[in-house]
Design a protein around this motif. Structure first.
Motif, PDB file in Angstrom:
ATOM      1  N   VAL A 182      -9.696   1.563   2.224  1.00 30.66           N
ATOM      2  CA  VAL A 182     -10.448   2.508   1.384  1.00 30.66           C
ATOM      3  C   VAL A 182     -10.067   3.952   1.698  1.00 30.66           C
ATOM      4  N   ILE A 240     -10.421  -2.264   7.232  1.00 30.21           N
ATOM      5  CA  ILE A 240     -11.275  -1.869   6.100  1.00 30.21           C
ATOM      6  C   ILE A 240     -11.139  -0.376   5.847  1.00 30.21           C
ATOM      7  N   ARG A 241     -11.075   0.421   6.931  1.00 26.62           N
ATOM      8  CA  ARG A 241     -10.901   1.873   6.761  1.00 26.62           C
ATOM      9  C   ARG A 241      -9.590   2.178   6.026  1.00 26.62           C
ATOM     10  N   GLN A 245     -15.929  -2.627  -2.384  1.00 27.45           N
ATOM     11  CA  GLN A 245     -14.957  -3.346  -1.567  1.00 27.45           C
ATOM     12  C   GLN A 245     -15.384  -3.373  -0.102  1.00 27.45           C
ATOM     13  N   VAL A 246     -15.932  -2.245   0.380  1.00 35.18           N
ATOM     14  CA  VAL A 246     -16.442  -2.207   1.757  1.00 35.18           C
ATOM     15  C   VAL A 246     -17.568  -3.221   1.928  1.00 35.18           C
ATOM     16  N   SER A 247     -18.467  -3.303   0.921  1.00 33.07           N
ATOM     17  CA  SER A 247     -19.580  -4.261   1.011  1.00 33.07           C
ATOM     18  C   SER A 247     -19.066  -5.692   1.044  1.00 33.07           C
ATOM     19  N   GLU A 302      -7.284  -9.143   0.085  1.00 29.94           N
ATOM     20  CA  GLU A 302      -8.281  -8.646   1.045  1.00 29.94           C
ATOM     21  C   GLU A 302      -9.031  -9.798   1.676  1.00 29.94           C
ATOM     22  N   SER A 322     -16.126  -6.704   2.073  1.00 27.15           N
ATOM     23  CA  SER A 322     -15.465  -6.915   3.357  1.00 27.15           C
ATOM     24  C   SER A 322     -16.499  -7.127   4.467  1.00 27.15           C
ATOM     25  N   LYS A 323     -17.574  -6.332   4.416  1.00 27.37           N
ATOM     26  CA  LYS A 323     -18.643  -6.483   5.406  1.00 27.37           C
ATOM     27  C   LYS A 323     -19.214  -7.896   5.358  1.00 27.37           C
TER      28      LYS A 323
END
Length: 345
Positions: A37, A33-34, A58-60, A6, A62-63
Motif C-alpha cells: 500500500v 503489507i506496508r 486491501q489492508v483490512s 496477495e 490482509s489483516k
C-alpha cells in the motif's frame, strides 16, 4: 499485484503458526503489507480517491488473512491446557473438602466448648444476682422488724407520758407513726427494687458481653475460614499462574529449538550448496583444462602435420625425391637421425 497474488503471499498454514505467532514473528508480513500500500494517490481525482479506499480495504483483507489463523491457533492453545486446568481445579477442591472433613470433629468440639463456657458464665452471673437479691431481702426484713420494735417502744413511752391526752391526739399520733412506717417501708421497697433493677441490668450487660464475646469468636472463626479460603484461592491462582508461565516458557523454548533447528538446517543446506557449487566449478575447470589441452594437442598435431606436409613437398620439388623418399627423409629429420639438421615447428 492482484488480490489473488496477495492472498497467496499472505497465506499462513497451520504448521507455520508456532514459529510466526511469537514476538515480532509477523513483522515481515507487516512490512509486506506496508509495501503493498506504499502509494500516494491523487485525492483531487475520483480515481485517486477510489484507489485510497481500495488500498485501505486491501489492508483490512490482509489483516484478516493473518489474524484468522492466529485466532485459530490461540483457540487450539487454550483447548490444549483445559484438561490440566480442570484436573488441577478438581485436585484443589478435593483437598479442601478433605481438609474440612478432617477438621470437622475439632471444629464441632471447639464450638461445643464455647457454648458450655458461655452457659457456665451465664449461670455464674444469675447465681450472683440471686444471692444479691436474697441478701437484700433479708436486710430489708431485719431493718423493718427493728424499726417496728423501736416504734413499739416509743409508743409505750408515749402512752406513759401522755396517758391523759385526748383520744383525737392519740389517733393523730398513731396515724402519723403509721405514715412514717409506711413511708419507710415504701422507701425500703423502692431501694430494693432499684437495687434489683441494677442487678438485672448488670446481669443483662454481662449476658450481652458474653453474647458479644461469642459473636466475636464466631466472627473470628468465619474470618479465619474466609482467610483460609482466600489463601487457598490465591494459592490456586498462583499455581495456575506458575503453570501458565511454565507453559509459556516451554513454548518459548520450543520455538527457540525450532528456530535453532531451522537455522542449523539452513546452514547445513548452505554448506552443502557451497560444496556442490565448488565441486561443480572444479569439475567444469577440469573439463575446460582437459578440453584446452586436447585442443592444444590437436592444434599442435595439425601444425606439425602441416609442417611435415610442407617439408615433403619441398623435398619432392627441390631435392628431386619421390613421395616415399621425401616421407622417409621427413621421419629421419623428426627422429634427429640426420646430424646438424632439425625441423622447427
Amino acid at each position: 499485484m492482484t488480490d489473488t497474488t496477495e492472498i497467496a503471499v499472505l497465506e499462513i498454514k497451520p504448521e507455520q503458526a508456532p514459529s510466526l505467532y511469537v514476538a515480532n514473528g509477523l513483522e515481515r508480513y507487516l512490512e509486506l503489507i506496508r509495501q503493498q500500500v506504499n502509494e500516494v494517490p491523487d485525492l483531487t481525482t475520483a480515481k485517486g480517491r477510489a484507489r485510497v479506499a481500495s488500498l485501505a480495504a486491501q489492508v483490512s483483507r490482509s489483516k484478516t488473512l493473518i489474524e484468522k489463523p492466529g485466532r485459530d491457533y490461540l483457540r487450539h492453545l487454550k483447548e490444549s491446557v483445559k484438561p490440566a486446568e480442570a484436573e488441577l481445579r478438581r485436585f484443589v477442591t478435593e483437598c479442601d473438602t478433605l481438609r474440612d472433613e478432617v477438621r470437622l470433629p475439632l471444629t464441632e468440639w471447639e464450638a461445643e466448648q464455647n457454648r458450655i463456657k458461655a452457659e457456665q458464665q451465664m449461670l455464674e452471673w444469675h447465681t450472683e444476682a440471686l444471692a444479691d437479691n436474697e441478701a437484700f431481702d433479708k436486710a430489708a426484713r431485719e431493718s423493718f422488724e427493728s424499726d417496728h420494735e423501736i416504734a413499739l417502744l416509743l409508743n409505750d413511752k408515749f402512752d406513759r407520758d401522755a396517758a391523759g391526752a385526748k383520744a383525737e391526739a392519740e389517733r393523730q399520733r398513731i396515724a402519723h407513726e403509721e405514715e412514717i412506717k409506711r413511708q419507710a417501708i415504701e422507701q425500703a421497697w423502692k431501694e430494693a427494687k432499684a437495687k434489683a433493677q441494677r442487678d438485672r441490668e448488670a446481669a443483662a450487660q454481662r449476658e450481652a458481653q458474653l453474647i458479644a464475646q461469642a459473636e466475636k469468636e464466631k466472627a473470628e472463626r468465619i474470618a479465619a475460614q474466609e482467610r483460609a479460603e482466600r489463601e487457598a484461592r490465591e494459592a490456586q491462582e498462583r499455581t495456575e499462574r506458575l503453570a501458565k508461565e511454565a507453559r509459556e516458557q516451554a513454548e518459548r523454548e520450543k520455538q527457540q529449538a525450532i528456530e535453532l533447528a531451522q537455522r542449523k538446517a539452513q546452514e547445513e543446506a548452505d554448506r552443502i550448496k557451497r560444496e556442490t557449487e565448488q565441486k561443480e566449478a572444479a569439475r567444469l575447470a577440469e573439463e575446460k583444462r582437459v578440453a584446452d589441452e586436447a585442443a592444444k594437442r590437436a592444434a599442435n598435431e595439425a601444425h606439425r602435420k602441416a609442417v611435415g606436409t610442407d617439408v615433403v613437398k619441398g623435398l619432392m620439388e627441390h631435392a628431386g625425391l619421390n613421395r616415399e623418399q621425401a616421407i622417409a627423409t621427413l621421419k629421419a629429420l623428426m627422429n634427429n637421425s640426420i646430424p646438424h639438421t632439425s625441423i622447427t615447428y
